[in-house]
Design a protein around this motif. Structure first.
Motif, short mmCIF file in Angstrom:
data_model
loop_
_atom_site.label_atom_id
_atom_site.label_comp_id
_atom_site.label_asym_id
_atom_site.label_seq_id
_atom_site.Cartn_x
_atom_site.Cartn_y
_atom_site.Cartn_z
N PRO A 69 -13.16 -7.79 5.82
CA PRO A 69 -12.50 -7.89 4.50
C PRO A 69 -12.78 -6.70 3.48
CG PRO A 69 -13.83 -10.00 5.00
CD PRO A 69 -14.03 -8.91 6.33
N SER A 70 -13.97 -6.31 3.48
CA SER A 70 -14.11 -5.05 2.63
C SER A 70 -13.74 -3.50 3.41
CB SER A 70 -15.78 -4.66 2.54
OG SER A 70 -16.49 -4.49 3.70
N GLY A 71 -13.58 -3.69 4.67
CA GLY A 71 -12.84 -2.59 5.35
C GLY A 71 -14.10 -1.12 5.59
N VAL A 72 -15.18 -1.53 5.35
CA VAL A 72 -16.17 -0.73 5.54
C VAL A 72 -17.00 -0.65 6.69
CG1 VAL A 72 -17.95 0.73 4.06
CG2 VAL A 72 -16.15 -0.54 2.90
N ALA A 73 -18.30 -1.13 6.59
CA ALA A 73 -19.25 -1.18 7.47
C ALA A 73 -18.82 -1.90 8.68
CB ALA A 73 -20.53 -1.73 7.00
N HIS A 74 -18.57 -3.13 8.79
CA HIS A 74 -18.34 -3.90 10.02
C HIS A 74 -17.07 -3.42 10.67
CE1 HIS A 74 -21.19 -6.70 8.31
NE2 HIS A 74 -21.43 -7.11 9.40
N THR A 75 -16.24 -2.91 10.19
CA THR A 75 -15.00 -2.32 10.69
C THR A 75 -15.42 -1.40 11.81
OG1 THR A 75 -13.53 -2.84 8.87
CG2 THR A 75 -12.92 -1.17 10.46
N TYR A 76 -16.25 -0.43 11.34
CA TYR A 76 -16.79 0.68 12.02
C TYR A 76 -17.66 0.42 13.10
CZ TYR A 76 -13.42 2.75 8.79
OH TYR A 76 -12.30 3.04 8.26
N MET A 77 -18.68 -0.80 12.83
CA MET A 77 -19.66 -1.07 13.59
C MET A 77 -19.15 -2.05 14.83
SD MET A 77 -22.48 -2.21 10.54
CE MET A 77 -23.43 -3.20 11.76
N LYS A 118 0.69 -9.86 25.58
CA LYS A 118 -0.53 -9.22 25.87
C LYS A 118 -1.79 -10.46 25.83
CE LYS A 118 -0.95 -5.54 26.96
NZ LYS A 118 -0.33 -4.86 28.55
N LYS A 119 -2.70 -10.08 26.69
CA LYS A 119 -3.84 -11.24 26.63
C LYS A 119 -4.73 -10.74 25.38
CE LYS A 119 -3.88 -11.43 31.73
NZ LYS A 119 -4.63 -11.14 32.75
N VAL A 120 -4.70 -11.53 24.48
CA VAL A 120 -5.52 -11.15 23.21
C VAL A 120 -6.87 -12.11 23.05
CG1 VAL A 120 -5.24 -11.19 20.64
CG2 VAL A 120 -3.19 -10.58 22.18
N VAL A 121 -7.95 -11.43 22.73
CA VAL A 121 -9.09 -11.98 22.27
C VAL A 121 -9.30 -11.87 20.82
CG1 VAL A 121 -11.76 -12.13 22.87
CG2 VAL A 121 -9.86 -11.87 24.71
N GLN A 122 -9.97 -12.86 19.99
CA GLN A 122 -9.87 -12.67 18.70
C GLN A 122 -11.34 -12.93 18.41
OE1 GLN A 122 -6.15 -14.49 16.88
NE2 GLN A 122 -6.37 -12.69 15.74
N LEU A 123 -12.06 -12.32 17.76
CA LEU A 123 -13.80 -12.64 17.44
C LEU A 123 -13.64 -12.15 16.20
CD1 LEU A 123 -15.23 -11.94 20.72
CD2 LEU A 123 -15.01 -14.24 19.59
N SER A 124 -14.78 -12.53 15.27
CA SER A 124 -15.33 -11.88 14.05
C SER A 124 -16.12 -10.64 14.24
CB SER A 124 -16.34 -12.62 13.36
OG SER A 124 -17.47 -12.89 13.81
N ALA A 125 -15.92 -9.69 13.59
CA ALA A 125 -16.41 -8.50 13.66
C ALA A 125 -18.01 -8.58 13.77
CB ALA A 125 -16.55 -7.61 12.51
N SER A 126 -18.53 -9.29 13.19
CA SER A 126 -19.97 -9.46 13.33
C SER A 126 -20.42 -10.19 14.96
CB SER A 126 -20.64 -10.43 12.38
OG SER A 126 -20.30 -11.85 12.47
N LYS A 127 -19.43 -11.09 15.16
CA LYS A 127 -19.74 -11.56 16.84
C LYS A 127 -19.61 -10.22 17.64
CE LYS A 127 -19.02 -16.36 16.60
NZ LYS A 127 -20.03 -17.26 17.19
N ILE A 128 -18.50 -9.63 17.45
CA ILE A 128 -18.26 -8.36 18.36
C ILE A 128 -19.27 -7.51 18.41
CG2 ILE A 128 -16.85 -6.34 18.72
CD1 ILE A 128 -14.31 -8.14 17.78
N ILE A 129 -19.87 -6.90 17.08
CA ILE A 129 -21.17 -6.36 17.07
C ILE A 129 -22.39 -6.96 17.89
CG2 ILE A 129 -22.79 -5.51 15.47
CD1 ILE A 129 -20.63 -5.53 13.28
N ASP A 130 -22.33 -8.16 17.79
CA ASP A 130 -23.61 -8.68 18.42
C ASP A 130 -23.47 -9.18 19.94
OD1 ASP A 130 -25.18 -9.05 16.04
OD2 ASP A 130 -24.69 -10.93 15.56
N LYS A 131 -22.31 -9.16 20.34
CA LYS A 131 -21.91 -9.70 21.91
C LYS A 131 -20.93 -8.84 22.53
CE LYS A 131 -23.92 -13.68 20.88
NZ LYS A 131 -25.05 -14.21 21.42
N ALA A 132 -20.83 -7.70 22.09
CA ALA A 132 -19.73 -6.77 22.71
C ALA A 132 -20.23 -6.54 24.33
CB ALA A 132 -19.78 -5.18 22.08
#
Length: 101
Positions: free
Chosen positions: A10-18, A76-90
Motif C-alpha cells: 500500500p505505501s509502495g516503500v519497504a515491503h515492496t522491495y523487501m 499462467k500459474k499464479v500464486v498470490q500472497l501478502s508481501a509480509s508472508k512472502i518476506i517471512d516464507k519465501a
C-alpha cells in the motif's frame, strides 16, 4: 524452473522491495531463475518482458494492493500472497513450487 513476480504494498516503500529481495534470495539458494518487477512509490522497476513471462513456470504476486498489468499473466500459474508472508516464507514458497513442478 523459472519464476517471475510482481511485488507492491500500500505505501509502495519497504515491503515492496523487501518481498522482492526475499524472493530473489530464496530462488538463488535453490538455483531457480527469477525476475521480480517492483511497483513501488517511485513507479515500476524491472518491468517484466513478454518473453520473461512466457518462459515462467509460475508467477508470484503480492496481494496487498492492486498490481498493475495483471492481464499479462493470463494462462499462467499464479500464486498470490501478502508481501509480509512472502518476506517471512519465501524459502518455503520456493520449495513448495519446486515440489509442484
Amino acid at each position: 524452473m523459472n519464476i517471475v513476480g510482481v511485488t507492491s504494498c500500500p505505501s509502495g516503500v519497504a515491503h515492496t522491495y523487501m518481498a522482492a529481495e526475499a524472493l530473489e534470495q530464496a530462488a538463488k539458494k535453490k538455483s531457480v531463475g527469477i525476475k521480480v518487477e517492483t511497483q513501488g512509490s517511485s513507479g515500476i522497476d524491472g518491468l517484466l518482458t513478454s518473453a520473461e513471462i512466457a518462459a515462467a513456470d509460475y508467477v508470484i504476486l503480492t496481494n496487498d494492493t492492486n498490481i498493475r498489468g495483471t492481464e499479462r499473466f493470463r494462462g499462467k500459474k499464479v500464486v498470490q500472497l501478502s508481501a509480509s508472508k512472502i518476506i517471512d516464507k519465501a524459502d518455503a514458497l520456493i520449495n513448495q513450487l519446486l515440489k509442484k513442478n
